[in-house]
Every structure is written in structure tokens, then in C-alpha cells.
Design a protein around this motif. Structure first.
Motif, short mmCIF file in Angstrom:
data_model
loop_
_atom_site.label_atom_id
_atom_site.label_comp_id
_atom_site.label_asym_id
_atom_site.label_seq_id
_atom_site.Cartn_x
_atom_site.Cartn_y
_atom_site.Cartn_z
N SER A 96 16.74 -7.75 1.04
CA SER A 96 16.03 -8.69 0.16
C SER A 96 15.39 -9.83 0.95
N GLU A 97 15.91 -10.11 2.16
CA GLU A 97 15.38 -11.21 2.95
C GLU A 97 13.97 -10.91 3.48
N VAL A 98 13.61 -9.63 3.55
CA VAL A 98 12.26 -9.27 4.02
C VAL A 98 11.42 -8.69 2.89
N MET A 99 11.94 -8.74 1.70
CA MET A 99 11.26 -8.14 0.55
C MET A 99 10.30 -9.15 -0.09
N GLN A 100 9.14 -8.68 -0.51
CA GLN A 100 8.20 -9.55 -1.22
C GLN A 100 8.78 -9.96 -2.56
N GLY A 101 8.49 -11.19 -2.96
CA GLY A 101 9.03 -11.70 -4.21
C GLY A 101 8.63 -10.87 -5.41
N GLU A 102 7.40 -10.38 -5.42
CA GLU A 102 6.95 -9.56 -6.53
C GLU A 102 7.71 -8.24 -6.60
N MET A 103 7.97 -7.63 -5.44
CA MET A 103 8.75 -6.39 -5.42
C MET A 103 10.17 -6.65 -5.90
N TYR A 104 10.75 -7.79 -5.50
CA TYR A 104 12.09 -8.16 -5.96
C TYR A 104 12.14 -8.27 -7.47
N ASP A 105 11.16 -8.92 -8.07
CA ASP A 105 11.12 -9.06 -9.52
C ASP A 105 10.96 -7.71 -10.21
N HIS A 106 10.15 -6.82 -9.63
CA HIS A 106 9.99 -5.50 -10.22
C HIS A 106 11.29 -4.69 -10.17
N LEU A 107 12.05 -4.86 -9.09
CA LEU A 107 13.35 -4.16 -8.99
C LEU A 107 14.33 -4.70 -10.02
N LEU A 108 14.30 -6.01 -10.27
CA LEU A 108 15.15 -6.58 -11.32
C LEU A 108 14.77 -6.01 -12.68
N ALA A 109 13.46 -5.86 -12.93
CA ALA A 109 12.99 -5.28 -14.19
C ALA A 109 13.41 -3.82 -14.29
N LEU A 110 13.40 -3.12 -13.15
CA LEU A 110 13.84 -1.72 -13.13
C LEU A 110 15.31 -1.61 -13.54
N LEU A 111 16.14 -2.51 -13.03
CA LEU A 111 17.56 -2.49 -13.38
C LEU A 111 17.76 -2.88 -14.85
N GLU A 112 17.04 -3.88 -15.29
CA GLU A 112 17.19 -4.34 -16.67
C GLU A 112 16.83 -3.25 -17.66
N SER A 113 15.81 -2.45 -17.32
CA SER A 113 15.41 -1.37 -18.23
C SER A 113 16.47 -0.28 -18.31
N ARG A 114 17.39 -0.25 -17.35
CA ARG A 114 18.51 0.71 -17.37
C ARG A 114 19.81 0.07 -17.88
N GLY A 115 19.71 -1.15 -18.41
CA GLY A 115 20.88 -1.80 -18.98
C GLY A 115 21.65 -2.67 -18.03
N ILE A 116 21.16 -2.86 -16.81
CA ILE A 116 21.86 -3.69 -15.83
C ILE A 116 21.35 -5.11 -15.98
N THR A 117 21.95 -5.85 -16.89
CA THR A 117 21.55 -7.22 -17.19
C THR A 117 22.69 -8.16 -16.85
N SER A 118 22.45 -9.46 -17.07
CA SER A 118 23.51 -10.44 -16.81
C SER A 118 24.71 -10.22 -17.72
N ASP A 119 24.45 -9.81 -18.98
CA ASP A 119 25.57 -9.53 -19.89
C ASP A 119 26.38 -8.34 -19.37
N PHE A 120 25.69 -7.31 -18.89
CA PHE A 120 26.40 -6.16 -18.33
C PHE A 120 27.23 -6.56 -17.12
N VAL A 121 26.66 -7.38 -16.24
CA VAL A 121 27.36 -7.79 -15.03
C VAL A 121 28.59 -8.64 -15.37
N GLN A 122 28.49 -9.45 -16.42
CA GLN A 122 29.65 -10.24 -16.85
C GLN A 122 30.76 -9.33 -17.35
N THR A 123 30.37 -8.29 -18.11
CA THR A 123 31.36 -7.31 -18.57
C THR A 123 31.96 -6.55 -17.39
N LEU A 124 31.14 -6.26 -16.38
CA LEU A 124 31.64 -5.59 -15.18
C LEU A 124 32.70 -6.44 -14.49
#
Length: 296
Positions: A243-271
Motif C-alpha cells: 500500500s505504501e507504493v500504491m496510488q491513492g485511487e487504486m487503494y480506494d478502488h480496492l476498498l470498494a472491491l472489498l465493500e461490494s463483497r461484504g467486507i465493511t467496517s461492520d463486518f470487521v468489527q464482527t470479525l
């Protein structure tokens, strides 16, 4: 006649000299010779008369097996005072007593002995590793894998809410929480697996210039550390993008990719809730197994 008896006389002298030499040789190490004879005799007696006669064709291994059966260790009581014939020391006894108290304390402090479920995911446990698999009708497979080893932190003030104000307690104000690193794997049929390595955020991850009362963003509960792809199984040779060499836009798209699969902050809290409960149960089981082994 005198000359004819010389060979006989010389023979007697040589015979007596040999006898004296053998006697001197025996006097050099009588104890060792005696041990050798006793050991040979003991092994010889351990075999049956049929074995000695060679009638049953058994090898020396049969004699050695009989030797093992015949030799028994003395029943020496342990030194911890329990009276058994096992190997126990005073240190074993003290550790066992400590574990007895520790197990009781941990059981009393266990808030949720039952491992919580994660909606939309099945839970599979293998030792310290836990795998969550997303259920659905899609041919895509989503797995979240984490390990509870070395994942526990003491969270101060976690138990303050709901407690009686002014009430003194010997228990620390806080609780142990598990914040394990976790890996999200997205497997599409016939395609390479996408793996996204994530970790929980800490105070060090926030900007020190951020306002004290500022509301955290939705993605502040976890961070993406790296992403990579692999066929079959990943290894140290697999190329990874940090992530330290990753473009900010790519980072945001990866977060959106995870969120679309249910990996959200609520899921992580349950984890984290699941990991905390499972780690605590694993710790209690370890203490019980350790005590059982020490007392055996």
C-alpha cells in the motif's frame, strides 16, 4: 635318559608359565571379567532352553525383547508429595496449582463462551486459524482467513460503560481484544485468485494533526497492507504490491472491491468479536491441556 627328559621338563615349565600369565591377566581386571561373565550368563538364562538349543530358530532379537520385558524400573515416588510413581517435582505441583486458579479466573471473565456467527459467512476453525467463507449462489468464492496467535491487545476503559460509578473493583478497567491481520481471497472460476492483506488500524495509523473530535471515516477501522494474485498457492516468490507504493485511487478502488463483497467496517468489527471469543476459548483450552499434561 636325562637328555631325553629335557623336552618334557621344558614343556612343563612353559605350561606353568602360561598358567601364571593367565592368572596375572585375570588379576588385572577381575571385576570387569566378572561383569562380563554375569552379563553373558544373564542374557543366556533369559532365553528358553529351546532357544539355547537352536530348536525354534529365533534370533538374538528375541533374547533382547525378553530382556526389555524382564527389566523394570523401580517404583520411585515423585518428589511433589502426591505419592504416585510418576515424575513430578515441586515446580510441577506449583505450576499445576497456579493453572487451577488461572483457569477459574479466565472462565469467570469469559463473556461469551459461544463463538459468535458472522451473517452471510460460514465459519471453519483449524487450530489458531479461522476461515470465513461467503455463502451465495454466485460462482465466485470469497474467503476471509485470519490467525488469532499474537493478536490480543489490552483495551483500557472498555468495561467502564455500564459499571457502577464509584464502585471499587480489583479487576482492571478494560478487556482483552483480538485484532488479527486478515486476508481476503476472491476466487473467480477459471481465473487467478486475488488476495488482499488487511490489518486493523491503530493510533499510530492516524494523522497526528487530525482534530481530536473529528469523526473517523468509514474505512478507518482497517487498512489494506498489500494485494497480490496467484495460481494454486501463493509463496514468497509471488509478486506483491504494498500500500505504501500504491496510488491513492487504486487503494480506494480496492476498498470498494472489498465493500461490494461484504467486507465493511461492520463486518470487521464482527470479525474482531469472533476472534476475541475464539482466542479466549483457545487460551482456556490450552491452560487445561497444560495442567492435564503436568499432572499426568
Amino acid at each position: 635318559m636325562a637328555f631325553s627328559s629335557l623336552p618334557s621338563y621344558a614343556g612343563r615349565i612353559l605350561s606353568r608359565s602360561s598358567s601364571i600369565s593367565r592368572s596375572l591377566e585375570a588379576l588385572k581386571a577381575p571385576a570387569i571379567n566378572q561383569i562380563h561373565r554375569n552379563l553373558a550368563r544373564s542374557v543366556w538364562h533369559l532365553s528358553s532352553s529351546t532357544d539355547r538349543a537352536g530348536g525354534n530358530g529365533k534370533s538374538i532379537q528375541h533374547v533382547l525383547d525378553n530382556t526389555k520385558k524382564a527389566v523394570k524400573w523401580p517404583n520411585k515416588p515423585c518428589t511433589c508429595g502426591c505419592g504416585c510413581s510418576g515424575l513430578h517435582t515441586e515446580a510441577d505441583k506449583q505450576l499445576s496449582n497456579f493453572l487451577e486458579e488461572e483457569i477459574q479466573i479466565e472462565r469467570n471473565s469469559q463473556k461469551n463462551p459461544k463463538i459468535p456467527d458472522v451473517p452471510g459467512f460460514t465459519v471453519a476453525k483449524d487450530g489458531a486459524e479461522v476461515t470465513l467463507t461467503k455463502t451465495g449462489e454466485s460462482d465466485e468464492k470469497v474467503e476471509v482467513v485470519f490467525n488469532v496467535n499474537h493478536s490480543v491487545e489490552f483495551e483500557e476503559g472498555a468495561d467502564k460503560e455500564g459499571s457502577d460509578e464509584g464502585k471499587e473493583s480489583d479487576l482492571p478497567e478494560g478487556q482483552m481484544r483480538s485484532y488479527p491481520d486478515f486476508r481476503v481471497e476472491i476466487q473467480k472460476t477459471g481465473q487467478r485468485t486475488i488476495a488482499v492483506q488487511c490489518s486493523f488500524t491503530t493510533d499510530d495509523d492516524f494523522n497526528p494533526d487530525q482534530e481530536e473530535n473529528a469523526e473517523p471515516a468509514d474505512d478507518d477501522l482497517f487498512l489494506i497492507d498489500e494485494v497480490y494474485m496467484y495460481d494454486g498457492q501463493a509463496s514468497d516468490k509471488t509478486y506483491r504490491v504494498g500500500s505504501e507504493v500504491m496510488q491513492g485511487e487504486m487503494y480506494d478502488h480496492l476498498l470498494a472491491l472489498l465493500e461490494s463483497r461484504g467486507i465493511t467496517s461492520d463486518f470487521v468489527q464482527t470479525l474482531s468479536d469472533l476472534a476475541s471469543s475464539y482466542e479466549h476459548s483457545s487460551f482456556i483450552n490450552f491452560l487445561e491441556d497444560l495442567q492435564k499434561t503436568i499432572k499426568a
